[in-house]
Scaffold this motif. Sequence first.
Motif, mmCIF file in Angstrom:
data_model
loop_
_atom_site.group_PDB
_atom_site.id
_atom_site.type_symbol
_atom_site.label_atom_id
_atom_site.label_comp_id
_atom_site.label_asym_id
_atom_site.label_seq_id
_atom_site.Cartn_x
_atom_site.Cartn_y
_atom_site.Cartn_z
ATOM 1 N N ALA A 1 0.251 -7.912 6.698
ATOM 2 C CA ALA A 1 -1.146 -7.488 6.760
ATOM 3 C C ALA A 1 -1.259 -6.112 6.120
ATOM 4 C CB ALA A 1 -1.643 -7.454 8.195
ATOM 5 N N ALA A 2 -2.459 -5.777 5.664
ATOM 6 C CA ALA A 2 -2.656 -4.515 4.958
ATOM 7 C C ALA A 2 -3.928 -3.831 5.419
ATOM 8 C CB ALA A 2 -2.726 -4.758 3.446
ATOM 9 N N ALA A 3 -3.912 -2.493 5.410
ATOM 10 C CA ALA A 3 -5.094 -1.687 5.698
ATOM 11 C C ALA A 3 -5.383 -0.819 4.483
ATOM 12 C CB ALA A 3 -4.859 -0.812 6.926
ATOM 13 N N TYR B 1 -4.456 0.825 -5.985
ATOM 14 C CA TYR B 1 -4.833 1.645 -4.826
ATOM 15 C C TYR B 1 -3.828 2.788 -4.698
ATOM 16 C CZ TYR B 1 -7.721 -2.388 -3.636
ATOM 17 O OH TYR B 1 -8.645 -3.409 -3.669
ATOM 18 N N ASP B 2 -4.327 4.011 -4.685
ATOM 19 C CA ASP B 2 -3.438 5.169 -4.584
ATOM 20 C C ASP B 2 -2.779 5.264 -3.213
ATOM 21 O OD1 ASP B 2 -4.061 5.914 -7.173
ATOM 22 O OD2 ASP B 2 -5.748 7.173 -6.548
ATOM 23 N N GLN B 3 -3.520 4.878 -2.170
ATOM 24 C CA GLN B 3 -2.976 4.938 -0.816
ATOM 25 C C GLN B 3 -3.426 3.726 -0.009
ATOM 26 O OE1 GLN B 3 -0.875 6.910 0.995
ATOM 27 N NE2 GLN B 3 -0.318 7.966 -0.894
ATOM 28 N N ALA B 4 -2.488 3.065 0.629
ATOM 29 C CA ALA B 4 -2.758 1.960 1.548
ATOM 30 C C ALA B 4 -1.563 1.834 2.469
ATOM 31 C CB ALA B 4 -3.001 0.658 0.788
ATOM 32 N N SER B 5 -1.738 1.123 3.559
ATOM 33 C CA SER B 5 -0.645 0.918 4.516
ATOM 34 C C SER B 5 -0.416 -0.575 4.709
ATOM 35 C CB SER B 5 -0.951 1.581 5.859
ATOM 36 O OG SER B 5 -0.968 2.988 5.730
ATOM 37 N N ALA C 1 -8.235 5.908 6.839
ATOM 38 C CA ALA C 1 -7.601 5.737 8.157
ATOM 39 C C ALA C 1 -6.656 4.546 8.169
ATOM 40 C CB ALA C 1 -8.677 5.573 9.225
ATOM 41 N N HIS C 2 -6.145 4.164 7.014
ATOM 42 C CA HIS C 2 -5.330 2.947 6.933
ATOM 43 C C HIS C 2 -4.047 3.043 7.757
ATOM 44 C CE1 HIS C 2 -2.943 5.129 3.883
ATOM 45 N NE2 HIS C 2 -4.120 5.486 3.371
#
Length: 407
Positions: A285-287, A228-232, A295-296
């Motif tokens: 936890a992850a978004a 995943y290139d972008q996650a929070s 919108a993570h």
Amino acid sequence: MVTRLLHAWIWCGIPHNTTADINPTRISNIISLMVIFVLLLQVPIILYYWHFGGGYKVTLVVSHSALFCLVPLLNRTGLQREAKFILVGVFISYIAWSCFVWQANVNVHYYLLLGVFICPFIFNTQTIAMWVCIESHVIVFLLIDGFYIWQVNPQYLSEYHQVVSFSSTVFLALSCTLASMHIGRNMTRTQQKLSMANQRSDALLLNILPRPIAQRLKNVQGKIADQYDQASICFLDLENFSLLVKTLKAHELVDLLDDVFSQFDQLSEHHGLEKIKTIGDGYMAAAGVPDINNAHAVQCCAYALAVKEAFSALQRKYHLTTGLRIGIGSGEVVAGVIGRSKFCYDLWGEAVTLAARMESHGRIDQIQVTQSTYEMAKHEYFFEPRGKVKIKGLGQIKTYWLVGKIE
């Protein structure tokens, strides 16, 4: 080549991801294939004894074999119910015409009783269709047997023996029908138990893995690994947890953690985050994982504020002196399922490292975020700059405190 053709025939009309061996569609395909095979085995005998009406019998075998080929074709087009009726109808038709063509009791009609036992396997036992097909087999069987007793061979039996013979036939048909009913009920119970067991196993699997990952694990062979290139990522940790362990009894500690993490679970589900794991008193936890979205970072900020408010209520409820540290990081993430006997879905990468450091270098009852998280969520939330913080392995990093939502 032959194996491929047989496999294609047997699995016509069945989804590739099915795992059920007792599948009515599959069974109807298998039975049609078996009956065709048995019919074709009769051709050499018919040819050898051609003078005993060979032309009629070959026509009967070939025509009904061709009709049985309709079963997998109808299943393939989604007409499973029609395919089953074709299977039953052609089978009964072949037996009836055979008895008429041969004009002698060679016990062929007893195959109809075999059909009585097969009906529960190809029809839903709760439907009228199954009982119609069973009754059709029984009625045709009784008609043919009565035809033999009173029309074909009446001179060999007295009236008494005719009545006794037909009564035995009726009792045999009734016994087969009752046995078929018992088989149908047992199949229904077994399928219900299997369905409940599958639901329980699916529920347990969903408690360990995200739903999309659980589906992939059941349907796809091989390892699961995604980039995943972008996650929070959001890390939560209870401050002074070791003190709680010393002061609380075992059941009190477990009840407390269960209440805390259950609320964290509910909030993560509400805000669209995926719970990854708990480690002692820590929660991750992850978004944006495994469902990608833009919108993570906003989701993680909303979740962190909700968790902070919920934990304040828990502090009052349990009279806790301990606090909660929260850290959020955004960036690249690698996700995958690891392990064999006790597998788990875990995350690694830049965002995970940053979130862990934001939590460990944070303050009690504060939410610390990275520069990347701030840039993605600043249009919806208030932040206070903390300045640069020295992080082991990462050097000086600019961080922010999450204050609240912009009204």
